[in-house]
Write a protein that holds these residues in place. Structure first.
Motif, PDB file in Angstrom:
ATOM      1  N   UNK A   1       1.093  11.199 -26.982  1.00  0.00           N
ATOM      2  CA  UNK A   1       0.952  10.303 -25.831  1.00  0.00           C
ATOM      3  C   UNK A   1       1.940  10.668 -24.739  1.00  0.00           C
ATOM      4  N   UNK A   2       3.180  10.971 -25.119  1.00  0.00           N
ATOM      5  CA  UNK A   2       4.189  11.362 -24.139  1.00  0.00           C
ATOM      6  C   UNK A   2       3.816  12.674 -23.454  1.00  0.00           C
ATOM      7  N   UNK A   3       3.265  13.619 -24.218  1.00  0.00           N
ATOM      8  CA  UNK A   3       2.829  14.890 -23.625  1.00  0.00           C
ATOM      9  C   UNK A   3       1.691  14.654 -22.638  1.00  0.00           C
ATOM     10  N   UNK A   4       0.791  13.755 -22.970  1.00  0.00           N
ATOM     11  CA  UNK A   4      -0.318  13.419 -22.063  1.00  0.00           C
ATOM     12  C   UNK A   4       0.209  12.769 -20.787  1.00  0.00           C
ATOM     13  N   UNK A   5       1.169  11.873 -20.931  1.00  0.00           N
ATOM     14  CA  UNK A   5       1.756  11.227 -19.749  1.00  0.00           C
ATOM     15  C   UNK A   5       2.442  12.249 -18.855  1.00  0.00           C
ATOM     16  N   UNK A   6       3.147  13.211 -19.445  1.00  0.00           N
ATOM     17  CA  UNK A   6       3.795  14.268 -18.651  1.00  0.00           C
ATOM     18  C   UNK A   6       2.746  15.089 -17.904  1.00  0.00           C
ATOM     19  N   UNK A   7       1.652  15.412 -18.585  1.00  0.00           N
ATOM     20  CA  UNK A   7       0.589  16.196 -17.946  1.00  0.00           C
ATOM     21  C   UNK A   7       0.010  15.438 -16.753  1.00  0.00           C
ATOM     22  N   UNK A   8      -0.159  14.138 -16.900  1.00  0.00           N
ATOM     23  CA  UNK A   8      -0.685  13.323 -15.794  1.00  0.00           C
ATOM     24  C   UNK A   8       0.306  13.327 -14.637  1.00  0.00           C
ATOM     25  N   UNK A   9       1.587  13.122 -14.929  1.00  0.00           N
ATOM     26  CA  UNK A   9       2.619  13.099 -13.883  1.00  0.00           C
ATOM     27  C   UNK A   9       2.715  14.437 -13.165  1.00  0.00           C
ATOM     28  N   UNK A  10       2.461  15.533 -13.883  1.00  0.00           N
ATOM     29  CA  UNK A  10       2.536  16.869 -13.291  1.00  0.00           C
ATOM     30  C   UNK A  10       1.226  17.281 -12.613  1.00  0.00           C
ATOM     31  N   UNK A  11       0.244  16.409 -12.682  1.00  0.00           N
ATOM     32  CA  UNK A  11      -1.024  16.692 -12.017  1.00  0.00           C
ATOM     33  C   UNK A  11      -1.943  17.604 -12.800  1.00  0.00           C
TER      34      UNK A  11
END
Length: 81
Positions: free
Chosen positions: A56-66
């Motif tokens: 979930x944290x990796x997915x959130x980072x991917x979203x934040x990084x576009x």
């Protein structure tokens, strides 16, 4: 067979085991779990709570990084499958 029935069957079988090596290996398997099981993947493999949080944290980072795809992009891509 539901999970409770599976557990009961395992308990019954464990009570009959006399081989110390088998008991040791079962204990190793049980202790190798990295936290409580939070769910299972499509193949039936367990997913620990810590692994699920990490994903979930990796997915959130991917979203934040576009690093995301729009629905329209996915629809276009799926036309080539």
């Amino acid at each position: 067979m539901d999970i409770q029935a599976e557990k009961l069957e395992l308990i019954e079988r464990l009570t009959r085991i006399q081989d110390v090596e088998i008991i040791r290996r079962i204990k190793e398997i049980l202790s190798s779990q990295s936290g409580p099981v939070a769910g299972y993947d499509p193949n039936g493999n367990s997913i620990s709570q810590s692994a699920l949080l990490e994903r979930a944290e990796a997915s959130n980072r991917a979203i934040q990084e576009g690093r995301v795809s729009s629905i329209e992009d996915l629809e276009k891509e799926s036309e080539n499958w």
